[in-house]
Enzyme design. Structure first.
Site, PDB file in Angstrom:
ATOM      1  N   ALA A  70      36.305  45.234  34.378  1.00 35.85           N
ATOM      2  CA  ALA A  70      36.052  46.644  34.051  1.00 35.85           C
ATOM      3  C   ALA A  70      37.297  47.493  34.293  1.00 35.85           C
ATOM      4  O   ALA A  70      37.653  48.347  33.473  1.00 35.85           O
ATOM      5  CB  ALA A  70      34.878  47.165  34.871  1.00 35.85           C
ATOM      6  N   TYR A 192      33.022  54.984  39.353  1.00 34.70           N
ATOM      7  CA  TYR A 192      31.974  54.096  38.852  1.00 34.70           C
ATOM      8  C   TYR A 192      30.585  54.702  39.110  1.00 34.70           C
ATOM      9  O   TYR A 192      29.726  54.764  38.217  1.00 34.70           O
ATOM     10  CB  TYR A 192      32.046  52.720  39.528  1.00 34.70           C
ATOM     11  CG  TYR A 192      33.125  51.787  39.025  1.00 34.70           C
ATOM     12  CD1 TYR A 192      34.245  52.258  38.348  1.00 34.70           C
ATOM     13  CD2 TYR A 192      33.038  50.417  39.250  1.00 34.70           C
ATOM     14  CE1 TYR A 192      35.229  51.386  37.906  1.00 34.70           C
ATOM     15  CE2 TYR A 192      34.019  49.538  38.805  1.00 34.70           C
ATOM     16  CZ  TYR A 192      35.116  50.025  38.133  1.00 34.70           C
ATOM     17  OH  TYR A 192      36.086  49.160  37.702  1.00 34.70           O
ATOM     18  N   HIS A 221      25.454  49.278  39.113  1.00 31.61           N
ATOM     19  CA  HIS A 221      25.535  49.778  40.493  1.00 31.61           C
ATOM     20  C   HIS A 221      24.228  50.472  40.876  1.00 31.61           C
ATOM     21  O   HIS A 221      24.222  51.584  41.407  1.00 31.61           O
ATOM     22  CB  HIS A 221      26.737  50.706  40.670  1.00 31.61           C
ATOM     23  CG  HIS A 221      27.942  50.229  39.910  1.00 31.61           C
ATOM     24  ND1 HIS A 221      28.414  50.855  38.800  1.00 31.61           N
ATOM     25  CD2 HIS A 221      28.728  49.137  40.087  1.00 31.61           C
ATOM     26  CE1 HIS A 221      29.447  50.193  38.305  1.00 31.61           C
ATOM     27  NE2 HIS A 221      29.658  49.142  39.066  1.00 31.61           N
ATOM     28  N   GLU A 282      27.780  41.836  40.355  1.00 24.43           N
ATOM     29  CA  GLU A 282      29.173  42.190  40.069  1.00 24.43           C
ATOM     30  C   GLU A 282      30.127  41.302  40.855  1.00 24.43           C
ATOM     31  O   GLU A 282      31.195  41.738  41.278  1.00 24.43           O
ATOM     32  CB  GLU A 282      29.443  43.674  40.361  1.00 24.43           C
ATOM     33  CG  GLU A 282      30.635  44.197  39.570  1.00 24.43           C
ATOM     34  CD  GLU A 282      30.806  45.711  39.637  1.00 24.43           C
ATOM     35  OE1 GLU A 282      30.016  46.395  40.300  1.00 24.43           O
ATOM     36  OE2 GLU A 282      31.746  46.197  38.992  1.00 24.43           O
ATOM     37  N   ARG A 288      34.518  42.515  48.390  1.00 27.59           N
ATOM     38  CA  ARG A 288      34.627  41.056  48.510  1.00 27.59           C
ATOM     39  C   ARG A 288      34.427  40.529  49.922  1.00 27.59           C
ATOM     40  O   ARG A 288      34.391  39.335  50.156  1.00 27.59           O
ATOM     41  CB  ARG A 288      35.989  40.609  47.972  1.00 27.59           C
ATOM     42  CG  ARG A 288      36.201  41.096  46.541  1.00 27.59           C
ATOM     43  CD  ARG A 288      37.386  40.504  45.854  1.00 27.59           C
ATOM     44  NE  ARG A 288      37.478  41.044  44.500  1.00 27.59           N
ATOM     45  CZ  ARG A 288      38.282  40.587  43.558  1.00 27.59           C
ATOM     46  NH1 ARG A 288      39.107  39.578  43.810  1.00 27.59           N
ATOM     47  NH2 ARG A 288      38.293  41.131  42.357  1.00 27.59           N
TER      48      ARG A 288
END
Lengths: 332, 332
Positions: A70, A192, A221, A282, A288
């Site tokens: 994205a 976002y 999201h 996602e 992460r």
């Protein structure tokens, strides 16, 4: 089958960034080049085996609806022509990945958007990826200006050519922005999520879903701020005589489960009809790390959904059934 | 004492709007006029008795931190000079209301912001309302452009003159936008909430709270999307080596309880430290209807907080103690 509706190719080989920078260096003379053909199958495998595929196995998900990174879309950069090539290369990589790993990935494409350019310039690429390459959906950037919001909103007829093509081809769109050059907005932390709520409200306050009743939009999201403020939106709809929220989104607007903690997922499932929720993570994406409070990755959203105590029918619906409804071209 | 930290004078007499329109009609020749002096005490009483004061009584709240109507601030309209007069009239009305009803309202002021004008133009009004009129805080509009976000972000030194004055006078700011001319953003449904998250992330990603360690900011509407995505923000902070979220907001950033349904309030209290939550309802505000699911007003947020089963100490903290910490000039 457990289908993750929201995965981006965030681990793409560095050649793509090199190509993009070469575009920027000489925008007046961009040529198509061959970056997506030059990247080898081994490179693709290597970029995925230790990341998305490994995590699918570890987390027990079967299939990821997979699209270009994205943040790399960056429609506000480049030029109309540069972005046509850029989208084509990205989509070709996604196609090849889905050919290499047909049991792991299903393809969704990016569009060659550019600020101020009518999105009908995207029709050729939509037809190519759907009719020739078997793509099952698209990502639509509601703010190709990169955080300045100066192009028309989603209810403007500016977008109708894309909507008409989506309806004709029976493909949904995930509404997903990219990077931003506006210093007010951190891209994955602010832009976002703000874009998610912006899209949600544009659907609530306009007639676009009445004009295009067969269209399906995924707001990623977890719907941005919308579920947390569900009472606000129910109340605003009531005060303003808009279509009630649950009725408005029925068969048209869907939220994924990219909400990275248990209380958020609990809230989502408490207020949003389960018909409108698609499993998504996602992964590998914006966050992460491992949550020290749980010992697991923040974005291992399947754990949160599993902990809800859904019935078997509800689980099947959220993990698979709703995805099949939203993506009728997904046939596996 | 139950203190509502977030009330706007939304029921102001129509003379104010007439005055504002006269400003717009001849912006080159605005004069101060006397609109706030011309409105009578009886008009003020009449505008409040059947609304905010009646609802305080019905809902069992004692005191409202009261400020000018947020949507009326409209810093993107008028001119630098027009907005100085506009803020002065609004703040004078708030002052008079707090003199008329000292047991019901405590005053917070709006600023004479205007796009592109350095906010040091607000210092005179801040000094006037705090030192002469006894105001205890201000509302700070992080986007005086009305939805175009082209002025500097909150971490820019552009804002330092206001922050220095806030520190000197020991007053907090509620970060609150106004109307918008950007068609992408519905004002109370999109722009307010997006601005909340935008401010939250600007505090998370910058050094502004380190530079001004005594400042206190209230992010209204339950912190926008932040609590719903608390895992995302904890994870982003962790991945990027920012100060951890709970530590970053401690003693600096506070959320109100303007979240208009029980599941949202439940989530807020589950993830945000209770030290950082102030009771608020924004009554009479953006959502005025009765929730058919509960039979009570959506914005009767005290019901949701009461239903949490807080201990007496926690109740006192959220309803009163935290407000006293954030507003040291509140002495009642």
């Amino acid at each position: 089958m457990i289908i993750d509706c929201h995965g981006h190719y965030t681990t793409v080989p560095a050649e793509m960034q090199t190509y993009r920078e070469a575009q920027f260096a000489d925008l007046a003379n961009v040529s198509r080049g061959s970056v997506s053909e030059d990247i080898t199958d081994d490179q693709l495998r290597e970029s995925l085996e230790g990341a998305q595929i490994k995590l699918q196995r570890e987390r027990g998900t079967d299939m990821t609806i997979f699209s270009p990174r994205a943040s790399a879309m960056a429609h506000h950069l480049g030029s109309e022509k540069a972005n046509v090539y850029w989208a084509e290369h990205w989509n070709n990589l996604i196609y090849r990945i889905c050919q290499l790993y047909p049991d792991n990935f299903a393809p969704v494409g990016m569009l060659p958007q550019f600020p101020g350019v009518n999105p009908k310039n995207c029709i050729d690429e939509i037809e190519r990826i759907v009719n020739e390459l078997g793509f099952i959906g698209i990502n639509l950037n509601p703010d190709p200006t990169g955080g300045w919001w100066t192009d028309p909103p989603l209810f403007d007829e500016w977008w109708y050519p894309v909507y008409e093509k989506m309806a004709e081809l029976q493909i949904p769109a995930m509404v997903h922005v990219s990077q931003t050059t506006n210093k007010h907005f951190h891209f994955t932390g602010t832009h976002y999520l703000n874009a998610d709520l912006t899209a949600f409200m544009q659907f609530l306050t306009s007639d676009v879903l009445d004009r295009f009743p067969t269209l399906k939009f995924i707001i990623p999201h977890g719907g941005g701020a919308a579920p947390y403020h569900w009472g606000r939106y129910r109340g605003l709809a009531q005060d303003n005589n808009w279509t009630p929220v649950a009725e408005r989104i029925k068969d048209s607007v869907y939220f994924d489960t990219c909400v990275y903690h248990q209380p958020g997922i609990d809230l989502l499932f408490k207020v949003v009809p389960k018909d409108n929720i698609l499993f998504g993570s996602e992964m590998v994406g914006a966050v992460r790390g491992i949550d020290p409070e749980t010992g697991f990755n923040y974005d291992d959203t399947k754990r949160y959904v599993d902990a809800l105590g859904l019935s078997d029918a509800e689980r099947t619906q959220v993990y698979e059934g709703n995805v099949r409804t939203v993506f009728p071209r997904f046939k596996r």
